[in-house]
Design a protein around this motif. Structure first.
Motif, PDB file in Angstrom:
ATOM      1  N   PRO A  32     -20.999  64.066  94.966  1.00 25.02           N
ATOM      2  CA  PRO A  32     -20.091  63.442  94.000  1.00 25.02           C
ATOM      3  C   PRO A  32     -20.439  61.965  93.833  1.00 25.02           C
ATOM      4  O   PRO A  32     -20.628  61.249  94.816  1.00 25.02           O
ATOM      5  CB  PRO A  32     -18.708  63.622  94.611  1.00 25.02           C
ATOM      6  CG  PRO A  32     -18.899  64.140  95.979  1.00 25.02           C
ATOM      7  CD  PRO A  32     -20.328  64.515  96.164  1.00 25.02           C
ATOM      8  N   ILE A  33     -20.565  61.530  92.601  1.00 23.36           N
ATOM      9  CA  ILE A  33     -20.940  60.147  92.318  1.00 23.36           C
ATOM     10  C   ILE A  33     -19.675  59.340  92.069  1.00 23.36           C
ATOM     11  O   ILE A  33     -18.891  59.663  91.167  1.00 23.36           O
ATOM     12  CB  ILE A  33     -21.903  60.071  91.120  1.00 23.36           C
ATOM     13  CG1 ILE A  33     -23.201  60.805  91.476  1.00 23.36           C
ATOM     14  CG2 ILE A  33     -22.171  58.634  90.726  1.00 23.36           C
ATOM     15  CD1 ILE A  33     -24.197  60.903  90.351  1.00 23.36           C
ATOM     16  N   PRO A  34     -19.459  58.297  92.857  1.00 26.84           N
ATOM     17  CA  PRO A  34     -18.246  57.507  92.708  1.00 26.84           C
ATOM     18  C   PRO A  34     -18.255  56.679  91.424  1.00 26.84           C
ATOM     19  O   PRO A  34     -19.324  56.337  90.903  1.00 26.84           O
ATOM     20  CB  PRO A  34     -18.264  56.598  93.938  1.00 26.84           C
ATOM     21  CG  PRO A  34     -19.708  56.455  94.268  1.00 26.84           C
ATOM     22  CD  PRO A  34     -20.341  57.763  93.894  1.00 26.84           C
ATOM     23  N   ALA A  35     -17.075  56.363  90.930  1.00 23.76           N
ATOM     24  CA  ALA A  35     -16.965  55.452  89.791  1.00 23.76           C
ATOM     25  C   ALA A  35     -17.314  54.051  90.284  1.00 23.76           C
ATOM     26  O   ALA A  35     -17.000  53.678  91.406  1.00 23.76           O
ATOM     27  CB  ALA A  35     -15.546  55.484  89.233  1.00 23.76           C
ATOM     28  N   SER A 103     -20.291  55.351  99.981  1.00 23.37           N
ATOM     29  CA  SER A 103     -21.062  55.302  98.742  1.00 23.37           C
ATOM     30  C   SER A 103     -20.311  54.590  97.617  1.00 23.37           C
ATOM     31  O   SER A 103     -20.921  54.123  96.655  1.00 23.37           O
ATOM     32  CB  SER A 103     -21.485  56.708  98.302  1.00 23.37           C
ATOM     33  OG  SER A 103     -20.378  57.454  97.847  1.00 23.37           O
ATOM     34  N   ARG A 104     -19.018  54.461  97.752  1.00 25.65           N
ATOM     35  CA  ARG A 104     -18.232  53.734  96.745  1.00 25.65           C
ATOM     36  C   ARG A 104     -18.636  52.260  96.673  1.00 25.65           C
ATOM     37  O   ARG A 104     -18.467  51.619  95.654  1.00 25.65           O
ATOM     38  CB  ARG A 104     -16.745  53.839  97.039  1.00 25.65           C
ATOM     39  CG  ARG A 104     -16.209  55.219  96.832  1.00 25.65           C
ATOM     40  CD  ARG A 104     -14.732  55.271  97.082  1.00 25.65           C
ATOM     41  NE  ARG A 104     -14.267  56.640  96.945  1.00 25.65           N
ATOM     42  CZ  ARG A 104     -13.035  57.018  97.076  1.00 25.65           C
ATOM     43  NH1 ARG A 104     -12.102  56.132  97.352  1.00 25.65           N
ATOM     44  NH2 ARG A 104     -12.702  58.274  96.931  1.00 25.65           N
ATOM     45  N   ALA A 106     -21.730  51.207  97.000  1.00 23.94           N
ATOM     46  CA  ALA A 106     -23.136  51.082  96.588  1.00 23.94           C
ATOM     47  C   ALA A 106     -23.233  50.297  95.282  1.00 23.94           C
ATOM     48  O   ALA A 106     -22.342  50.355  94.435  1.00 23.94           O
ATOM     49  CB  ALA A 106     -23.761  52.464  96.413  1.00 23.94           C
ATOM     50  N   ARG A 107     -24.295  49.583  95.130  1.00 26.32           N
ATOM     51  CA  ARG A 107     -24.553  48.868  93.871  1.00 26.32           C
ATOM     52  C   ARG A 107     -25.274  49.779  92.883  1.00 26.32           C
ATOM     53  O   ARG A 107     -25.135  49.641  91.676  1.00 26.32           O
ATOM     54  CB  ARG A 107     -25.406  47.641  94.169  1.00 26.32           C
ATOM     55  CG  ARG A 107     -25.797  46.839  92.976  1.00 26.32           C
ATOM     56  CD  ARG A 107     -25.247  45.440  93.037  1.00 26.32           C
ATOM     57  NE  ARG A 107     -25.482  44.751  91.782  1.00 26.32           N
ATOM     58  CZ  ARG A 107     -26.316  43.726  91.643  1.00 26.32           C
ATOM     59  NH1 ARG A 107     -26.957  43.246  92.684  1.00 26.32           N
ATOM     60  NH2 ARG A 107     -26.468  43.169  90.472  1.00 26.32           N
ATOM     61  N   LEU A 108     -26.049  50.746  93.419  1.00 30.66           N
ATOM     62  CA  LEU A 108     -26.843  51.638  92.589  1.00 30.66           C
ATOM     63  C   LEU A 108     -26.824  53.041  93.188  1.00 30.66           C
ATOM     64  O   LEU A 108     -26.900  53.196  94.410  1.00 30.66           O
ATOM     65  CB  LEU A 108     -28.296  51.123  92.527  1.00 30.66           C
ATOM     66  CG  LEU A 108     -29.338  51.982  91.835  1.00 30.66           C
ATOM     67  CD1 LEU A 108     -29.034  52.142  90.346  1.00 30.66           C
ATOM     68  CD2 LEU A 108     -30.736  51.397  92.041  1.00 30.66           C
ATOM     69  N   VAL A 109     -26.729  54.047  92.318  1.00 28.58           N
ATOM     70  CA  VAL A 109     -26.854  55.444  92.723  1.00 28.58           C
ATOM     71  C   VAL A 109     -28.046  56.032  91.980  1.00 28.58           C
ATOM     72  O   VAL A 109     -28.147  55.901  90.756  1.00 28.58           O
ATOM     73  CB  VAL A 109     -25.580  56.254  92.389  1.00 28.58           C
ATOM     74  CG1 VAL A 109     -25.795  57.738  92.679  1.00 28.58           C
ATOM     75  CG2 VAL A 109     -24.380  55.718  93.160  1.00 28.58           C
TER      76      VAL A 109
END
Length: 129
Positions: A32-35, A103-104, A106-109
């Protein structure tokens, strides 16, 4: 036009904006990719590009002082766990749910097409001097 290194303009540009201490989440297709973080989605088909290809490409471009992966990777995906242990100077393991929380920040995914479980790592950018 670049002739070597990362050719994807969105990814190359995002990498150029990173600084010391910034986080880069390299994730499989199911994470899941955080907002919030900037996202560069490289996924094309299941397994393409692979987690290993993307991690290796990023490590060729970035100074990385360490990383964090889910503890579950060791049992569920020993090949990816071995790759990370071999390539990262300092690798920490946390429960998968904690990695999702981390991961929330993170600056980049960077999303890969990887279709094997727990192929995710939060890289911590270093400095070249």
């Amino acid at each position: 036009m670049r002739k070597a290194g990362i050719l994807n303009r969105h990814l190359a540009g995002a990498l150029a904006e990173l600084g010391h201490g910034d986080g880069v989440l390299v994730c499989d297709a199911g994470m899941p990719i955080p907002a919030g973080p900037r996202v560069v989605d490289l996924a094309f088909r299941a397994g393409v590009p692979s987690f290993a290809e993307v991690v290796d490409g990023l490590l060729d471009e970035l100074v990385v002082e360490g990383g964090t992966a889910a503890a579950e990777i060791r049992a569920a995906n020993p090949e990816a766990a071995g790759l990370l242990a071999e390539r990262l100077p300092a690798l920490a393991f946390v429960p998968h749910e904690e990695l999702k929380e981390l991961s929330r920040g993170a600056r980049l995914v960077v999303r890969t097409g990887e279709a094997r479980p727990y192929a995710n790592v939060l890289l911590r950018c270093g400095v070249f001097f």
